[in-house]
Enzyme design. Structure first.
Site, PDB file in Angstrom:
ATOM      1  N   HIS A 198      -6.706  -0.397   1.199  1.00  0.00           N
ATOM      2  CA  HIS A 198      -6.329   0.992   0.939  1.00  0.00           C
ATOM      3  C   HIS A 198      -5.416   1.162  -0.276  1.00  0.00           C
ATOM      4  O   HIS A 198      -4.752   2.184  -0.408  1.00  0.00           O
ATOM      5  CB  HIS A 198      -5.668   1.578   2.185  1.00  0.00           C
ATOM      6  CG  HIS A 198      -6.535   1.486   3.400  1.00  0.00           C
ATOM      7  ND1 HIS A 198      -7.769   2.095   3.477  1.00  0.00           N
ATOM      8  CD2 HIS A 198      -6.366   0.826   4.571  1.00  0.00           C
ATOM      9  CE1 HIS A 198      -8.308   1.824   4.654  1.00  0.00           C
ATOM     10  NE2 HIS A 198      -7.487   1.054   5.329  1.00  0.00           N
TER      11      HIS A 198
ATOM     12  N   ASP B 266      -0.589  -6.293   3.699  1.00  0.00           N
ATOM     13  CA  ASP B 266      -0.904  -5.220   4.636  1.00  0.00           C
ATOM     14  C   ASP B 266      -1.819  -4.188   3.984  1.00  0.00           C
ATOM     15  O   ASP B 266      -1.668  -3.862   2.802  1.00  0.00           O
ATOM     16  CB  ASP B 266       0.407  -4.559   5.075  1.00  0.00           C
ATOM     17  CG  ASP B 266       0.207  -3.465   6.090  1.00  0.00           C
ATOM     18  OD1 ASP B 266      -0.250  -3.778   7.203  1.00  0.00           O
ATOM     19  OD2 ASP B 266       0.504  -2.294   5.785  1.00  0.00           O
TER      20      ASP B 266
ATOM     21  N   ASN C   4       0.817  -1.203   0.000  1.00  0.00           N
ATOM     22  CA  ASN C   4       0.000   0.000   0.000  1.00  0.00           C
ATOM     23  C   ASN C   4       0.855   1.259   0.000  1.00  0.00           C
ATOM     24  O   ASN C   4       0.511   2.269  -0.602  1.00  0.00           O
ATOM     25  CB  ASN C   4      -0.909   0.007   1.228  1.00  0.00           C
ATOM     26  CG  ASN C   4      -1.649   1.311   1.402  1.00  0.00           C
ATOM     27  OD1 ASN C   4      -2.586   1.598   0.679  1.00  0.00           O
ATOM     28  ND2 ASN C   4      -1.206   2.125   2.354  1.00  0.00           N
TER      29      ASN C   4
ATOM     30  N   ASP D 175       1.655   6.736   0.342  1.00  0.00           N
ATOM     31  CA  ASP D 175       0.927   5.729  -0.439  1.00  0.00           C
ATOM     32  C   ASP D 175       1.471   5.655  -1.857  1.00  0.00           C
ATOM     33  O   ASP D 175       1.789   6.678  -2.477  1.00  0.00           O
ATOM     34  CB  ASP D 175      -0.561   6.070  -0.492  1.00  0.00           C
ATOM     35  CG  ASP D 175      -1.290   5.642   0.765  1.00  0.00           C
ATOM     36  OD1 ASP D 175      -0.697   5.747   1.865  1.00  0.00           O
ATOM     37  OD2 ASP D 175      -2.454   5.217   0.661  1.00  0.00           O
TER      38      ASP D 175
ATOM     39  N   GLU E  69      -5.453  -8.186   4.819  1.00  0.00           N
ATOM     40  CA  GLU E  69      -5.927  -7.424   5.973  1.00  0.00           C
ATOM     41  C   GLU E  69      -6.971  -6.418   5.503  1.00  0.00           C
ATOM     42  O   GLU E  69      -6.646  -5.426   4.860  1.00  0.00           O
ATOM     43  CB  GLU E  69      -4.754  -6.679   6.625  1.00  0.00           C
ATOM     44  CG  GLU E  69      -5.163  -5.820   7.813  1.00  0.00           C
ATOM     45  CD  GLU E  69      -4.131  -4.758   8.167  1.00  0.00           C
ATOM     46  OE1 GLU E  69      -4.028  -4.416   9.358  1.00  0.00           O
ATOM     47  OE2 GLU E  69      -3.449  -4.255   7.259  1.00  0.00           O
TER      48      GLU E  69
END
Length: 524
Positions: A239, A235, A133, A204, A272
């Site tokens: 996002h 992870d 991410n 990001d 996740e």
């Protein structure tokens, strides 16, 4: 979505009585031949820095981890998930600066390859944390992107002019997995800000850029093909794109697994996604294993409130939601992880509740993950460092493996009994875990079985059957501090053999005595 067939729930009546007692775990019949096969087996999460120090520098390392593989093998786990092991300036190492190397405090790539080989000798798979991410702000990509707007790496990240309205007016989080309220971060001397969902040290990555996406595939292929890991824990999987682009997140992971399967057809990916089942389910196409945070919250709530009657119904409903999207998904169940308060602290140090939490984890559906230290009753509440404290292998004067990178606040010898001491105590939580893991590993029903909730008149009791390939078990947990007496009706009278019992739960003819925080597992 499939509907839970409530008319099939099995009726039982329950009457409360007023006694509770504790005793070592008992299994009263020989287990079946080994049934579990990873990824349906039990996995173990390790924070390398806190696990085992091989060179007396105070920091856990890969050689130390290798020296403890026999412990993990004896515990009964079939895989380990390693929190990030790549170079990073932080203690937790989620701000990666080199995706192709091992952090020097942890050892060398040769050390890691030796660990892999020894794990595989024991039939233990190795899953590494892959942080895609974001990178760290010390990664060469970001350093060049921040210094030069014309750099080819500029578009590897997400930028906006400081006057852009979207960089203004922040002040709220957008998910359960981050308390950060400032997602846009300044670069000294620049009129532009970069997006960092978690904090400024983790910019990001820009997955709208095809070149960046190819970089992530290259990283994955390297660890699978060149190094030989078995899979990845992904992870912050929710996002990759902003929260309002959920479908783009789903599609990316479908692309990612397609690319990974080109070099390793049986690659394991566990994601996740901190959310409830309806939000999580679409991710199962690209991430066929996902952590079931919703059930971890439900188990904790049941223990805290002393009401377990809805647990099986809730889990069955979650599985139906997932099954509608991907029937081959792996339900990765947990009690806690490195981002959550430890279960022992959440139940205020109550050993009976902690043991019952484990019994729930290993008897409800799913492929369980153990956060290192849960099996010895380690404690910990946020801040994060205090839920990632050093593992206790032996009493201090004999513990040559204990790490000292931090002074523990929660899990000290005053609050936690080390492994070496617990090993010889039949009533210890460590031996409770070993017994339950062995029971699950050797039961087709507990490993793969469908769940059918059993209706009770007592809200404290979580009861259900698990069935697979001709094997069926009846499981009853009393999650309250009040004992219960349960009369089995005629349609359950054939469950006469006790497979497992804890805290003196007992079957006497057709009546089950369930002391406080006890479990019994029966089979026909």
């Amino acid at each position: 979505m499939k509907k839970l067939n409530l008319h099939r729930l099995l009726p039982i009546t329950a009457l409360c009585v007023a006694a509770a007692c504790s005793a070592p775990v008992k299994t009263t019949t020989q287990p079946e031949a080994k049934a579990s096969e990873w990824p349906r087996g039990v996995s173990y999460e390790i924070f390398v820095q806190s696990f085992c120090d091989s060179d007396n520098d105070g920091i856990g390392d890969i050689k130390g981890m290798t020296s403890k593989l026999d412990y993990l093998d004896e515990l009964g786990v079939e895989a380990v998930w390693l929190m990030p092991i790549s170079p990073s300036p932080s203690y937790h190492k989620y701000d990666v600066t080199d995706y192709y190397a091992i952090h020097p405090n942890y050892g060398t790539m040769d050390d890691f390859k030796a660990f892999l080989a020894e794990a595989h000798k024991r039939g233990i798979k190795v899953v590494v944390d892959l942080v895609l991410n974001h990178s760290g702000n010390g990664h060469p990509w970001f350093k060049e992107a921040a210094a030069n707007p014309n750099s080819p790496y500029r578009d590897y990240y997400v930028w906006a002019h400081k006057d852009d309205p979207k960089t203004k007016g922040e002040g709220k989080t957008t998910g359960a997995d981050s308390f950060n309220v400032n997602h846009w971060h300044s670069v000294p001397g620049s009129d532009y800000k970069y997006f960092g969902y978690f904090w400024g040290g983790m910019p990001d990555l820009n997955f709208d850029n095809p070149k960046l996406r190819e970089e992530t595939y290259k990283i994955g292929r390297y660890w699978l093909q060149e190094i030989g890991v078995d899979g990845f824990r992904l992870d912050a999987a929710r996002h990759i794109f902003p929260d309002d682009r959920e479908e783009d997140n789903h599609k990316f992971w479908e692309e990612f697994i397609t690319e990974m399967r080109k070099v390793k057809p049986d690659v394991y990916l566990v994601g996740e996604v901190w959310a409830e089942a309806k939000t999580v389910a679409p991710y199962t196409k690209g991430l066929p294993a996902l952590f079931n945070f919703e059930m971890s919250w439900a188990i904790l709530k049941a223990l805290q409130q002393g009401q377990g009657d809805s647990l099986a119904i809730k889990h069955a409903n979650i599985l139906d939601i997932y099954d509608d999207v991907n029937p081959d998904f792996v339900d990765a169940t947990i009690l806690s992880n490195h981002d959550q308060n430890r279960i022992m602290s959440e139940v205020n140090g109550d050993m009976n509740k902690a043991k019952l939490a484990a019994a729930l984890l290993f008897t409800l559906p799913g492929s369980p993950y153990i956060y290192y230290g849960e099996e010895i009753g380690m404690k910990g509440k946020k801040p994060d460092e205090q839920i990632r404290e050093p593992f206790l292998w032996d009493v201090q004067e004999k513990d040559e493996c204990r790490t000292s990178w931090m002074v523990p606040v929660n899990s000290t010898e005053q609050t936690v009994t080390p492994v070496a001491v617990q090993a010889s105590d039949k009533a210890s939580i460590l031996n409770h875990y070993k017994t339950l893991i062995s029971l699950r590993n050797n039961s087709r029903a507990l490993t793969y079985g469908k769940i059918e909730p059993v209706r009770l008149d007592n809200k404290a009791i979580s009861a259900f059957t698990r069935s697979h390939a001709g094997e069926t078990v009846l499981v009853l947990h009393n999650v309250s501090g009040t004992a219960a007496s349960i009369s089995l009706p005629a349609n359950l009278a054939n469950y006469k053999k006790t497979l497992f019992t804890n805290n003196n739960a007992v079957l006497d003819k057709n009546t089950i005595q369930l002391p406080a925080y006890s479990t019994i597992i029966l089979k026909p």
